[in-house]
Motif scaffolding. Sequence first.
Motif, PDB file in Angstrom:
ATOM      1  N   ARG A 185      -6.469   0.154   7.183  1.00 52.83           N
ATOM      2  CA  ARG A 185      -5.962  -1.111   6.629  1.00 52.83           C
ATOM      3  C   ARG A 185      -4.665  -1.527   7.323  1.00 52.83           C
ATOM      4  O   ARG A 185      -4.454  -2.690   7.622  1.00 52.83           O
ATOM      5  CB  ARG A 185      -5.713  -0.946   5.130  1.00 52.83           C
ATOM      6  CG  ARG A 185      -6.963  -0.730   4.324  1.00 52.83           C
ATOM      7  CD  ARG A 185      -6.682  -0.094   2.960  1.00 52.83           C
ATOM      8  NE  ARG A 185      -5.821  -0.861   2.100  1.00 52.83           N
ATOM      9  CZ  ARG A 185      -6.226  -1.525   1.013  1.00 52.83           C
ATOM     10  NH1 ARG A 185      -7.513  -1.509   0.675  1.00 52.83           N
ATOM     11  NH2 ARG A 185      -5.381  -2.191   0.267  1.00 52.83           N
TER      12      ARG A 185
ATOM     13  N   ASP B  30       0.823  -1.215   0.000  1.00 54.65           N
ATOM     14  CA  ASP B  30       0.000   0.000   0.000  1.00 54.65           C
ATOM     15  C   ASP B  30       0.855   1.263   0.000  1.00 54.65           C
ATOM     16  O   ASP B  30       0.389   2.327  -0.429  1.00 54.65           O
ATOM     17  CB  ASP B  30      -0.907   0.032   1.234  1.00 54.65           C
ATOM     18  CG  ASP B  30      -2.123  -0.874   1.100  1.00 54.65           C
ATOM     19  OD1 ASP B  30      -2.246  -1.559   0.062  1.00 54.65           O
ATOM     20  OD2 ASP B  30      -2.931  -0.915   2.046  1.00 54.65           O
TER      21      ASP B  30
ATOM     22  N   GLU C 139      -4.989   4.064  -6.263  1.00 51.90           N
ATOM     23  CA  GLU C 139      -5.671   4.228  -4.979  1.00 51.90           C
ATOM     24  C   GLU C 139      -7.193   4.173  -5.102  1.00 51.90           C
ATOM     25  O   GLU C 139      -7.840   3.433  -4.356  1.00 51.90           O
ATOM     26  CB  GLU C 139      -5.196   5.515  -4.302  1.00 51.90           C
ATOM     27  CG  GLU C 139      -3.759   5.414  -3.811  1.00 51.90           C
ATOM     28  CD  GLU C 139      -3.303   6.638  -3.031  1.00 51.90           C
ATOM     29  OE1 GLU C 139      -4.153   7.495  -2.695  1.00 51.90           O
ATOM     30  OE2 GLU C 139      -2.101   6.745  -2.747  1.00 51.90           O
TER      31      GLU C 139
ATOM     32  N   SER D  85      -2.581   3.454   5.870  1.00 51.13           N
ATOM     33  CA  SER D  85      -3.401   3.140   4.702  1.00 51.13           C
ATOM     34  C   SER D  85      -4.844   2.997   5.179  1.00 51.13           C
ATOM     35  O   SER D  85      -5.137   2.194   6.062  1.00 51.13           O
ATOM     36  CB  SER D  85      -2.924   1.838   4.043  1.00 51.13           C
ATOM     37  OG  SER D  85      -3.786   1.475   2.991  1.00 51.13           O
TER      38      SER D  85
ATOM     39  N   LEU E  19      -8.322   2.681  -1.502  1.00 47.86           N
ATOM     40  CA  LEU E  19      -7.506   3.094  -0.371  1.00 47.86           C
ATOM     41  C   LEU E  19      -7.031   4.527  -0.540  1.00 47.86           C
ATOM     42  O   LEU E  19      -7.108   5.105  -1.620  1.00 47.86           O
ATOM     43  CB  LEU E  19      -6.304   2.163  -0.203  1.00 47.86           C
ATOM     44  CG  LEU E  19      -5.228   2.173  -1.303  1.00 47.86           C
ATOM     45  CD1 LEU E  19      -4.088   3.142  -0.967  1.00 47.86           C
ATOM     46  CD2 LEU E  19      -4.635   0.779  -1.488  1.00 47.86           C
TER      47      LEU E  19
END
Length: 272
Positions: free
Chosen positions: A56, A17, A31, A102, A36
């Motif tokens: 996350r 990420d 993204e 994230s 995310l």
Amino acid sequence: MADLITVEDPDDPRLRDYTGLTDVELRRKREPAEGLFIAEGEKVIRRAKDAGYEMRSMLLSAKWVDVMRDVIDELPAPVYAVSPELAEQVTGYHVHRGALASMQRKPLPTAGELLRTARRVAVMESVNDHTNIGAIFRSAAALGMDAVLLSPDCADPLYRRSVKVSMGAVFSVPYARLDTWPRGLDAVREAGFTLLALTPDEKAASLDEAAPHLMDRVALMLGAEGDGLSTQALVAADEWVRIPMSHNVDSLNVGAAAAVAFYAVATGRPNP
């Protein structure tokens, strides 16, 4: 309680990420597609969490583990502890604030949903500089704007730079994208808003003359840095407004202009 995991390999797939955060084109595509965004710095991470965004994972340098301990203890997401050197290898830049998270995006509301309850709305056309996006959201939050509408080609408010510049204000002001431009403005007008186009053109009324703070519902239209609003957007507006200038200055940066105009639009409103 989150797991605290020490990572020493910059190619560890668990850090995916966070890879290449300075590659704007890559991140802009990836993204939103993966749902995310990246929050940087203690305050921004806390504001994202408080705004209800699901975490996350976190990427922390060692000295930030104790600072973020309450967040670590509260959430089930994994926390990766890394050296500053490894963080730079992964992200592509020196992570000054030592803390990244994230976060999972939320579904965006529709423009219609926002317009039902809003009275003061900012409308951006083709604003694709992430710093300007962040600055405008910060001013919108501070000066009492109810919502932000974006043309389809505006930059992502949840891109790392936008979030950082806004100091997390992108989490405070609801926003939506208009599906079409400038036809999407018809729905704004039909919802009872007066469309005010901010332009330095001499034919525009000054904000004092227009007195937007006395209008029932106002949608203030802002264009991109340099180009300003397009001809099509200006034609679609109900009225043109300008900020009076002195000393032969012809215009302000769009972030500064937005702040001045937001104050003029919101002045006299009762406190929320």
